[in-house]
Design a protein around this motif. Sequence first.
Motif, PDB file in Angstrom:
ATOM      1  N   VAL A   1       0.838  -1.206   0.000  1.00 47.30           N
ATOM      2  CA  VAL A   1       0.000   0.000   0.000  1.00 47.30           C
ATOM      3  C   VAL A   1       0.868   1.249   0.000  1.00 47.30           C
ATOM      4  O   VAL A   1       0.604   2.235  -0.723  1.00 47.30           O
ATOM      5  CB  VAL A   1      -0.951  -0.007   1.212  1.00 47.30           C
ATOM      6  CG1 VAL A   1      -1.648   1.339   1.383  1.00 47.30           C
ATOM      7  CG2 VAL A   1      -1.990  -1.113   1.068  1.00 47.30           C
ATOM      8  N   GLY A   2       1.933   1.228   0.813  1.00 47.39           N
ATOM      9  CA  GLY A   2       2.840   2.381   0.841  1.00 47.39           C
ATOM     10  C   GLY A   2       3.506   2.619  -0.499  1.00 47.39           C
ATOM     11  O   GLY A   2       3.688   3.775  -0.926  1.00 47.39           O
ATOM     12  N   ILE A   3       3.894   1.538  -1.199  1.00 49.47           N
ATOM     13  CA  ILE A   3       4.507   1.692  -2.526  1.00 49.47           C
ATOM     14  C   ILE A   3       3.486   2.208  -3.527  1.00 49.47           C
ATOM     15  O   ILE A   3       3.796   3.049  -4.395  1.00 49.47           O
ATOM     16  CB  ILE A   3       5.104   0.343  -2.985  1.00 49.47           C
ATOM     17  CG1 ILE A   3       6.248  -0.086  -2.055  1.00 49.47           C
ATOM     18  CG2 ILE A   3       5.591   0.423  -4.422  1.00 49.47           C
ATOM     19  CD1 ILE A   3       6.796  -1.477  -2.338  1.00 49.47           C
ATOM     20  N   ALA A   4       2.248   1.689  -3.409  1.00 49.26           N
ATOM     21  CA  ALA A   4       1.211   2.081  -4.370  1.00 49.26           C
ATOM     22  C   ALA A   4       0.839   3.555  -4.267  1.00 49.26           C
ATOM     23  O   ALA A   4       0.537   4.203  -5.282  1.00 49.26           O
ATOM     24  CB  ALA A   4      -0.022   1.203  -4.155  1.00 49.26           C
TER      25      ALA A   4
ATOM     26  N   ARG B   1      14.116 -12.935   1.084  1.00 43.79           N
ATOM     27  CA  ARG B   1      14.058 -12.572  -0.335  1.00 43.79           C
ATOM     28  C   ARG B   1      12.859 -11.673  -0.616  1.00 43.79           C
ATOM     29  O   ARG B   1      12.932 -10.765  -1.454  1.00 43.79           O
ATOM     30  CB  ARG B   1      14.004 -13.831  -1.198  1.00 43.79           C
ATOM     31  CG  ARG B   1      12.785 -14.707  -0.985  1.00 43.79           C
ATOM     32  CD  ARG B   1      12.805 -15.926  -1.907  1.00 43.79           C
ATOM     33  NE  ARG B   1      11.624 -16.748  -1.771  1.00 43.79           N
ATOM     34  CZ  ARG B   1      11.466 -17.674  -0.855  1.00 43.79           C
ATOM     35  NH1 ARG B   1      12.454 -17.914   0.021  1.00 43.79           N
ATOM     36  NH2 ARG B   1      10.345 -18.385  -0.787  1.00 43.79           N
ATOM     37  N   ILE B   2      11.746 -11.917   0.099  1.00 39.50           N
ATOM     38  CA  ILE B   2      10.586 -11.047  -0.066  1.00 39.50           C
ATOM     39  C   ILE B   2      10.878  -9.668   0.506  1.00 39.50           C
ATOM     40  O   ILE B   2      10.512  -8.631  -0.086  1.00 39.50           O
ATOM     41  CB  ILE B   2       9.360 -11.675   0.612  1.00 39.50           C
ATOM     42  CG1 ILE B   2       8.999 -13.000  -0.059  1.00 39.50           C
ATOM     43  CG2 ILE B   2       8.168 -10.720   0.585  1.00 39.50           C
ATOM     44  CD1 ILE B   2       7.826 -13.714   0.565  1.00 39.50           C
ATOM     45  N   THR B   3      11.551  -9.645   1.657  1.00 40.13           N
ATOM     46  CA  THR B   3      11.924  -8.351   2.252  1.00 40.13           C
ATOM     47  C   THR B   3      12.827  -7.562   1.317  1.00 40.13           C
ATOM     48  O   THR B   3      12.656  -6.347   1.111  1.00 40.13           O
ATOM     49  CB  THR B   3      12.625  -8.586   3.597  1.00 40.13           C
ATOM     50  OG1 THR B   3      11.758  -9.307   4.470  1.00 40.13           O
ATOM     51  CG2 THR B   3      13.001  -7.266   4.244  1.00 40.13           C
ATOM     52  N   ALA B   4      13.818  -8.256   0.725  1.00 42.35           N
ATOM     53  CA  ALA B   4      14.735  -7.569  -0.200  1.00 42.35           C
ATOM     54  C   ALA B   4      13.992  -7.052  -1.428  1.00 42.35           C
ATOM     55  O   ALA B   4      14.246  -5.925  -1.909  1.00 42.35           O
ATOM     56  CB  ALA B   4      15.857  -8.519  -0.611  1.00 42.35           C
ATOM     57  N   THR B   5      13.054  -7.855  -1.944  1.00 44.78           N
ATOM     58  CA  THR B   5      12.315  -7.434  -3.135  1.00 44.78           C
ATOM     59  C   THR B   5      11.442  -6.209  -2.847  1.00 44.78           C
ATOM     60  O   THR B   5      11.449  -5.225  -3.620  1.00 44.78           O
ATOM     61  CB  THR B   5      11.431  -8.597  -3.621  1.00 44.78           C
ATOM     62  OG1 THR B   5      12.260  -9.712  -3.932  1.00 44.78           O
ATOM     63  CG2 THR B   5      10.655  -8.184  -4.865  1.00 44.78           C
ATOM     64  N   LEU B   6      10.711  -6.233  -1.763  1.00 41.44           N
ATOM     65  CA  LEU B   6       9.847  -5.100  -1.426  1.00 41.44           C
ATOM     66  C   LEU B   6      10.662  -3.860  -1.081  1.00 41.44           C
ATOM     67  O   LEU B   6      10.255  -2.722  -1.390  1.00 41.44           O
ATOM     68  CB  LEU B   6       8.937  -5.480  -0.260  1.00 41.44           C
ATOM     69  CG  LEU B   6       7.891  -6.567  -0.563  1.00 41.44           C
ATOM     70  CD1 LEU B   6       7.073  -6.885   0.687  1.00 41.44           C
ATOM     71  CD2 LEU B   6       6.975  -6.138  -1.694  1.00 41.44           C
ATOM     72  N   THR B   7      11.823  -4.064  -0.429  1.00 38.44           N
ATOM     73  CA  THR B   7      12.685  -2.910  -0.133  1.00 38.44           C
ATOM     74  C   THR B   7      13.184  -2.265  -1.422  1.00 38.44           C
ATOM     75  O   THR B   7      13.207  -1.024  -1.557  1.00 38.44           O
ATOM     76  CB  THR B   7      13.864  -3.352   0.736  1.00 38.44           C
ATOM     77  OG1 THR B   7      13.384  -3.923   1.944  1.00 38.44           O
ATOM     78  CG2 THR B   7      14.763  -2.169   1.075  1.00 38.44           C
ATOM     79  N   SER B   8      13.568  -3.100  -2.381  1.00 40.64           N
ATOM     80  CA  SER B   8      14.022  -2.560  -3.674  1.00 40.64           C
ATOM     81  C   SER B   8      12.894  -1.836  -4.392  1.00 40.64           C
ATOM     82  O   SER B   8      13.104  -0.752  -4.983  1.00 40.64           O
ATOM     83  CB  SER B   8      14.557  -3.703  -4.547  1.00 40.64           C
ATOM     84  OG  SER B   8      15.627  -4.365  -3.904  1.00 40.64           O
ATOM     85  N   MET B   9      11.696  -2.391  -4.358  1.00 39.75           N
ATOM     86  CA  MET B   9      10.555  -1.725  -5.004  1.00 39.75           C
ATOM     87  C   MET B   9      10.257  -0.387  -4.343  1.00 39.75           C
ATOM     88  O   MET B   9       9.984   0.612  -5.014  1.00 39.75           O
ATOM     89  CB  MET B   9       9.325  -2.643  -4.927  1.00 39.75           C
ATOM     90  CG  MET B   9       9.428  -3.897  -5.772  1.00 39.75           C
ATOM     91  SD  MET B   9       8.043  -5.033  -5.496  1.00 39.75           S
ATOM     92  CE  MET B   9       6.651  -3.981  -5.931  1.00 39.75           C
ATOM     93  N   SER B  10      10.307  -0.367  -2.992  1.00 37.39           N
ATOM     94  CA  SER B  10      10.050   0.888  -2.294  1.00 37.39           C
ATOM     95  C   SER B  10      11.117   1.929  -2.597  1.00 37.39           C
ATOM     96  O   SER B  10      10.812   3.126  -2.797  1.00 37.39           O
ATOM     97  CB  SER B  10       9.982   0.619  -0.791  1.00 37.39           C
ATOM     98  OG  SER B  10       9.768   1.813  -0.068  1.00 37.39           O
ATOM     99  N   MET B  11      12.384   1.480  -2.660  1.00 36.70           N
ATOM    100  CA  MET B  11      13.464   2.416  -2.970  1.00 36.70           C
ATOM    101  C   MET B  11      13.308   2.968  -4.387  1.00 36.70           C
ATOM    102  O   MET B  11      13.496   4.182  -4.621  1.00 36.70           O
ATOM    103  CB  MET B  11      14.802   1.695  -2.815  1.00 36.70           C
ATOM    104  CG  MET B  11      16.014   2.603  -3.011  1.00 36.70           C
ATOM    105  SD  MET B  11      17.577   1.697  -2.892  1.00 36.70           S
ATOM    106  CE  MET B  11      17.480   1.074  -1.214  1.00 36.70           C
ATOM    107  N   ALA B  12      12.949   2.108  -5.330  1.00 35.74           N
ATOM    108  CA  ALA B  12      12.761   2.566  -6.717  1.00 35.74           C
ATOM    109  C   ALA B  12      11.596   3.549  -6.813  1.00 35.74           C
ATOM    110  O   ALA B  12      11.682   4.590  -7.508  1.00 35.74           O
ATOM    111  CB  ALA B  12      12.534   1.360  -7.628  1.00 35.74           C
ATOM    112  N   ALA B  13      10.488   3.232  -6.123  1.00 35.35           N
ATOM    113  CA  ALA B  13       9.342   4.142  -6.167  1.00 35.35           C
ATOM    114  C   ALA B  13       9.681   5.492  -5.550  1.00 35.35           C
ATOM    115  O   ALA B  13       9.306   6.552  -6.084  1.00 35.35           O
ATOM    116  CB  ALA B  13       8.164   3.507  -5.444  1.00 35.35           C
ATOM    117  N   THR B  14      10.393   5.478  -4.437  1.00 41.51           N
ATOM    118  CA  THR B  14      10.786   6.736  -3.795  1.00 41.51           C
ATOM    119  C   THR B  14      11.729   7.533  -4.693  1.00 41.51           C
ATOM    120  O   THR B  14      11.625   8.778  -4.788  1.00 41.51           O
ATOM    121  CB  THR B  14      11.458   6.442  -2.445  1.00 41.51           C
ATOM    122  OG1 THR B  14      10.589   5.660  -1.633  1.00 41.51           O
ATOM    123  CG2 THR B  14      11.789   7.736  -1.728  1.00 41.51           C
TER     124      THR B  14
END
Length: 435
Positions: free
Chosen positions: A78-81, A107-120
């Motif tokens: 939700v935060g990424i969206a 691996r899920i934590t790393a993936t979501l962290t990367s997505m959040s960093m890219a979105a930010t």
Amino acid sequence: MTSTGDVEGRAGPLWWARRRDAVEDVVIGGVSAVECAWEGVGFAHEAGIPVPAGVLFGFVVGTTLTLRRRWPIAVVLVGIAVSPAVMGFLLGVVALYTLATSEVPRRITATLTSMSMAATFVVMYMLTRKDAEAGSTLVVLLSVFVAVALTVPPVLFGLYIGARRRLMESLQERADSLERELSLLADRAEERAEWARKEERTRIAREMHDVVAHRVSLMVVHAAALQAIALKDPAKAVKNAALVGDMGRQALTELREMLGVLRAEAPKRRAAAVPVPVALGLVGGFEEGPTLAELEALVGQSRAAGMVVELDVRGVGDPYAAEVEQTAYRVVQEALTNCHKHAPGARVVVRLAHREGEFAMQVENGPCDGKAAEPGLPSGGNGLVGMRERVLGLGGVFVSGPTDGGVCTTRRAQGIQSPSPSESPSPTPSGSTRE
């Protein structure tokens, strides 16, 4: 995905483990809802929608932070969206921290962290390039810095807190396991102590029986003889009276020695969970006991009581352990006591044959003399049982019972194997006999 907060035995409402966790999440969710609602005003102007709709949208998005312990992955998504709407700063930081502390696969934590960093990074780049030259290095560096600052620290801190919490839980489980093991060990130690106390009571009972039964039996025999000859032969009566006195003093001396051992203080360094009587018995129970060298004196006492006793020793043996020699002495002592009780006037033969590393003993009485009077000594039925326990406890062989000639025998052999018939002093058929 359920976080580690959802554990068994929780005391809080719904999915919270504790009531304090529920209050904490509700407060943080309320703060996030207010923040997102305020940021929803700007989103409404940018999107061209009514302001109340933007505020309501932001409020709903902010309240999802209340579910961070229950569904941490969903809250991060939700935060990424909503990051393009430039809202949910607190939502994104806290959601990433909660995700890192949960039991979600790394691996899920790393993936979501990367997505959040890219979105930010994308959102920050789009916002800053309006005020700066497009594609400038400063805009890129600033966007990277903000993206890293808003994602990496909460994730690293969350990983640290999660690892620390798991370590504490592991230590707590280990402590609980050790406590259970200590409880089991304490129960087993108590069982061993109870068994040791029972064994010690049995050993003391055997010692008391051997000391009292033999001495008192001889005293009763001498007293009966004293009564019979008091008027006919005063000199012999005096001699028998002196023997009774000597035997009584010997019995008292042995009883005092045993009681002295029981009253003695236990050694300061003794094994845990071992009762004091056992420690005392191991330290001093056999050190001052009788030995094989005293068999001649023991036989002499029975001779003085009028019994015809022959002592036959074959071979020369090395000194044996103290408990072995005391056991052999007690067996002969009890066998002679039984002869006084149940075979008055019978001829008794005590045989001792030494072999390599062990020896054999035999006490055999002949047929009873019909002219001899029955001394009328009481019998508790524990003598043979005690002898058998002593001998078997040292790895020996014990046999008692009537022979073909109608006489009774008692044999004791030291060692694991019993002597063969050709090496034993005389054949000893198995059977049973009175005590």
